[in-house]
Design an enzyme around this catalytic site. Structure first.
Site, PDB file in Angstrom:
ATOM      1  N   SER A  39       0.815  -1.138  -0.024  1.00  0.00           N
ATOM      2  CA  SER A  39       0.038  -0.063  -0.050  1.00  0.00           C
ATOM      3  C   SER A  39       0.988   1.238   0.079  1.00  0.00           C
ATOM      4  O   SER A  39       0.406   2.204  -0.389  1.00  0.00           O
ATOM      5  CB  SER A  39      -0.896   0.172   1.130  1.00  0.00           C
ATOM      6  OG  SER A  39      -0.163   0.006   2.510  1.00  0.00           O
ATOM      7  N   ASP A 329      -2.256   8.701   7.744  1.00  0.00           N
ATOM      8  CA  ASP A 329      -3.191   7.924   8.514  1.00  0.00           C
ATOM      9  C   ASP A 329      -2.289   6.919   9.374  1.00  0.00           C
ATOM     10  O   ASP A 329      -1.398   7.127   9.718  1.00  0.00           O
ATOM     11  CB  ASP A 329      -4.186   7.301   7.492  1.00  0.00           C
ATOM     12  CG  ASP A 329      -3.211   5.990   6.504  1.00  0.00           C
ATOM     13  OD1 ASP A 329      -2.161   5.859   6.891  1.00  0.00           O
ATOM     14  OD2 ASP A 329      -3.970   5.572   5.694  1.00  0.00           O
ATOM     15  N   HIS A 332       0.335   5.081   6.744  1.00  0.00           N
ATOM     16  CA  HIS A 332       1.236   5.705   5.613  1.00  0.00           C
ATOM     17  C   HIS A 332       1.639   7.071   5.747  1.00  0.00           C
ATOM     18  O   HIS A 332       1.000   7.917   6.352  1.00  0.00           O
ATOM     19  CB  HIS A 332       0.332   5.371   4.495  1.00  0.00           C
ATOM     20  CG  HIS A 332      -0.345   4.202   4.252  1.00  0.00           C
ATOM     21  ND1 HIS A 332      -1.571   3.882   4.825  1.00  0.00           N
ATOM     22  CD2 HIS A 332       0.042   3.092   3.765  1.00  0.00           C
ATOM     23  CE1 HIS A 332      -2.027   2.695   4.374  1.00  0.00           C
ATOM     24  NE2 HIS A 332      -0.907   2.099   3.950  1.00  0.00           N
TER      25      HIS A 332
END
Length: 365
Positions: A39, A329, A332
């Site tokens: 991600s 977040d 990340h």
């Protein structure tokens, strides 16, 4: 405007563009960039699969020109920054959307929640593990052969491209340090587990090599123990990084750096480098104000302690001063942090940033 005026205007624009690109209309420093990972660099491959690991909604992408594309950031990822520095005039497309001649510039195969091990991230639903990403690359190679006309031309073309590999974070985050879902931490010591990961990682690099890859940029794992999620769950004061997690990450990174040496010695024509993301992040955490950050222990957007217990919810209002946050977040980095990591990966500011040299040098070889 009369014809001669239009002509002068066109010439002026071309001159300006030429000056902006150092005197000539710039070509990328390498013909293509292929991206493998999770991600941290996924830019849309999970959008249409059954998965909880998605970011194709606001406020993700709030600072990105194309909005919420699937990137797990408020803006650019590290590989977006590297692609720009390499001279690409557009972002590398995700495998899920890459079509036709577009693949000649490269493809992003990264998938959120993916790991080196196939079971990693399964509690989040669908994802494309490292093996699956390499298999998707094989499909791309066949398309490149078809476009260029023969295998020899394709092999020559692919040998000049850069292959960015940044995977392994989820094998800790969504596997080893999630004992309620996975037995790996009971089966293996951190040393044994890192050995297992590197063994599987090595095999996939060899598969990429067998399908034309020669220039590899291997990105180490960052400080997972300093993420808002780790702080929310395991830090007594919400500020002190979780040592046992970071120690395990460093074991993996040390072995990955060693793998670079081993493969450089033993693989004909291969050129591998190691990017020390852990060390770069350490600088940002230890001296945040030097880089413009004022908040390093909480997400700009999220839920719960440190904004780190749940990732950013659809439509949630994020912090306004995003450039001052290290983390976007629970897991990340912000675009501000990604920009620093990307720039230092491309052009090392410290000797420890990249080994044995940086991406800029790799592109020249």
């Amino acid at each position: 405007m009369e014809y001669s005026g239009v002509k002068r205007w066109i010439v002026a624009v071309v001159v300006v563009l030429s000056l902006l690109h150092g005197g000539v209309l710039a070509e990328p420093q390498v013909p293509c960039l292929f991206i493998f990972g999770d991600s941290l660099v996924d830019n849309g491959n999970n959008n249409n699969i059954q998965s909880l690991a998605k970011a194709n909604y606001f406020p993700y992408g709030i600072d990105f020109p194309n909005g919420p594309t699937g990137r797990f950031s408020n803006g650019k990822t590290t590989v977006d920054v590297v692609a720009e520095l390499l001279g690409f005039d557009d972002y590398i497309p995700p495998y899920a959307a890459a079509r036709g001649q577009q693949i000649l510039r490269g493809v992003n195969y990264a998938s959120a929640a993916a790991g080196i091990r196939s079971e990693t991230g399964r509690q989040l639903g669908g994802r494309i593990d490292f093996t699956g990403q390499v298999n998707n690359y094989r499909n791309t190679v066949q398309q490149v052969v078809n476009i260029l006309g023969n295998e020899s031309s394709a092999a020559d073309y692919l040998s000049k491209c850069i292959y960015s590999v940044g995977i392994g974070s989820n094998d800790y985050l969504n596997n080893y340090f999630m004992p309620l879902y996975y037995s790996s931490s009971r089966q293996y010591t951190p040393e044994q587990y890192a050995n297992l990961l590197i063994q599987q990682y090595t095999q996939q690099l060899k598969n990429l090599y067998n399908y034309g890859a020669r220039k590899f940029s291997l990105i180490g794992i960052g400080q997972i123990g300093c993420s808002p999620n780790a702080l929310a769950q395991n830090s007594p004061d919400g500020r002190t990084c979780v040592k046992r997690i970071n120690d395990a990450n460093q074991i993996f990174n040390t072995k990955l750096r060693g793998l670079v040496d081993s493969l450089n010695r033993n693989t004909p024509n291969a050129k591998l480098i190691y990017i020390n993301a852990y060390g770069i992040f350490q600088d940002l955490i230890q001296s945040p104000s030097s880089f413009g950050f004022s908040v390093t222990n909480a997400g700009c957007c999220g839920v719960g302690r440190n904004n780190g217990q749940i990732t950013c919810l659809p439509g949630q209002r994020p912090c306004r001063n995003r450039a001052q946050y290290l983390f976007w977040d629970a897991f990340h980095p912000t675009e501000a942090a990604n920009t620093i990591v990307g720039r230092r990966s491309y052009s090392a500011q410290k000797a420890s940033d990249a080994y044995p040299y940086d991406i800029r040098r790799l592109a020249q070889l």
